[in-house]
Design a protein around this motif. Sequence first.
Motif, PDB file in Angstrom:
ATOM      1  N   ALA A  81     -19.670  25.274  38.006  1.00 45.58           N
ATOM      2  CA  ALA A  81     -20.123  24.354  39.051  1.00 45.58           C
ATOM      3  C   ALA A  81     -21.414  23.665  38.634  1.00 45.58           C
ATOM      4  O   ALA A  81     -21.587  22.453  38.842  1.00 45.58           O
ATOM      5  N   ILE A  82     -22.310  24.396  38.030  1.00 43.73           N
ATOM      6  CA  ILE A  82     -23.568  23.806  37.560  1.00 43.73           C
ATOM      7  C   ILE A  82     -23.301  22.789  36.458  1.00 43.73           C
ATOM      8  O   ILE A  82     -23.891  21.709  36.432  1.00 43.73           O
ATOM      9  N   GLU A  83     -22.396  23.126  35.538  1.00 44.36           N
ATOM     10  CA  GLU A  83     -22.046  22.188  34.473  1.00 44.36           C
ATOM     11  C   GLU A  83     -21.444  20.906  35.050  1.00 44.36           C
ATOM     12  O   GLU A  83     -21.775  19.806  34.595  1.00 44.36           O
ATOM     13  N   ASP A  84     -20.595  21.033  36.065  1.00 49.52           N
ATOM     14  CA  ASP A  84     -20.007  19.861  36.712  1.00 49.52           C
ATOM     15  C   ASP A  84     -21.083  19.003  37.358  1.00 49.52           C
ATOM     16  O   ASP A  84     -21.058  17.760  37.257  1.00 49.52           O
ATOM     17  N   GLN A  85     -22.028  19.645  38.018  1.00 49.15           N
ATOM     18  CA  GLN A  85     -23.121  18.895  38.647  1.00 49.15           C
ATOM     19  C   GLN A  85     -23.965  18.186  37.600  1.00 49.15           C
ATOM     20  O   GLN A  85     -24.361  17.027  37.784  1.00 49.15           O
ATOM     21  N   LEU A  86     -24.240  18.859  36.492  1.00 54.29           N
ATOM     22  CA  LEU A  86     -25.015  18.226  35.422  1.00 54.29           C
ATOM     23  C   LEU A  86     -24.274  17.021  34.835  1.00 54.29           C
ATOM     24  O   LEU A  86     -24.882  15.976  34.567  1.00 54.29           O
ATOM     25  N   GLN A  87     -22.980  17.167  34.650  1.00 57.76           N
ATOM     26  CA  GLN A  87     -22.186  16.059  34.123  1.00 57.76           C
ATOM     27  C   GLN A  87     -22.217  14.874  35.085  1.00 57.76           C
ATOM     28  O   GLN A  87     -22.377  13.731  34.666  1.00 57.76           O
ATOM     29  N   ALA A  88     -22.068  15.126  36.380  1.00 53.98           N
ATOM     30  CA  ALA A  88     -22.105  14.060  37.384  1.00 53.98           C
ATOM     31  C   ALA A  88     -23.469  13.377  37.394  1.00 53.98           C
ATOM     32  O   ALA A  88     -23.563  12.143  37.467  1.00 53.98           O
ATOM     33  N   MET A  89     -24.520  14.164  37.305  1.00 56.86           N
ATOM     34  CA  MET A  89     -25.869  13.588  37.280  1.00 56.86           C
ATOM     35  C   MET A  89     -26.085  12.759  36.023  1.00 56.86           C
ATOM     36  O   MET A  89     -26.707  11.690  36.063  1.00 56.86           O
ATOM     37  N   SER A  90     -25.583  13.233  34.914  1.00 58.42           N
ATOM     38  CA  SER A  90     -25.718  12.500  33.658  1.00 58.42           C
ATOM     39  C   SER A  90     -24.993  11.164  33.736  1.00 58.42           C
ATOM     40  O   SER A  90     -25.507  10.129  33.288  1.00 58.42           O
ATOM     41  N   THR A  91     -23.797  11.174  34.318  1.00 60.96           N
ATOM     42  CA  THR A  91     -23.024   9.934  34.479  1.00 60.96           C
ATOM     43  C   THR A  91     -23.771   8.967  35.385  1.00 60.96           C
ATOM     44  O   THR A  91     -23.875   7.766  35.074  1.00 60.96           O
TER      45      THR A  91
END
Length: 110
Positions: A81-91
């Motif tokens: 979940a944290i990795e998904d949030q980081l990916q979304a923030m990066s995008t």
Amino acid sequence: MRNVIRLALFAGTGLYEKLREEVDELVKLGELKRQEGQMLLETIDEDERSRTKELQEKIERAVRQAVERLPPVAIRRDIAAIEDQLQAMSTRLDVLEAAVLPKTSVPGTQ
């Protein structure tokens, strides 16, 4: 789980089998009636069940207390979940940067 511990205790000590053999021997010798022997074994079994239950409860309490003292640990789904949030923030950051920052041209690309 209680039955497993009970069986382990009996198997480890060989107590119940030995007691049953002794009771059978006393019955054969006539020093004990079969019904008395059966009642004796049932009483011993009930006592053992009670002690095993108490031991099981103590073990469960000790395990719970030990687990409660452990530091929190992230589990796989938390990390995902944290990795998904980081990916979304990066995008989102990439989109915002593209909109705000002037486009620079690299020589030879246009």
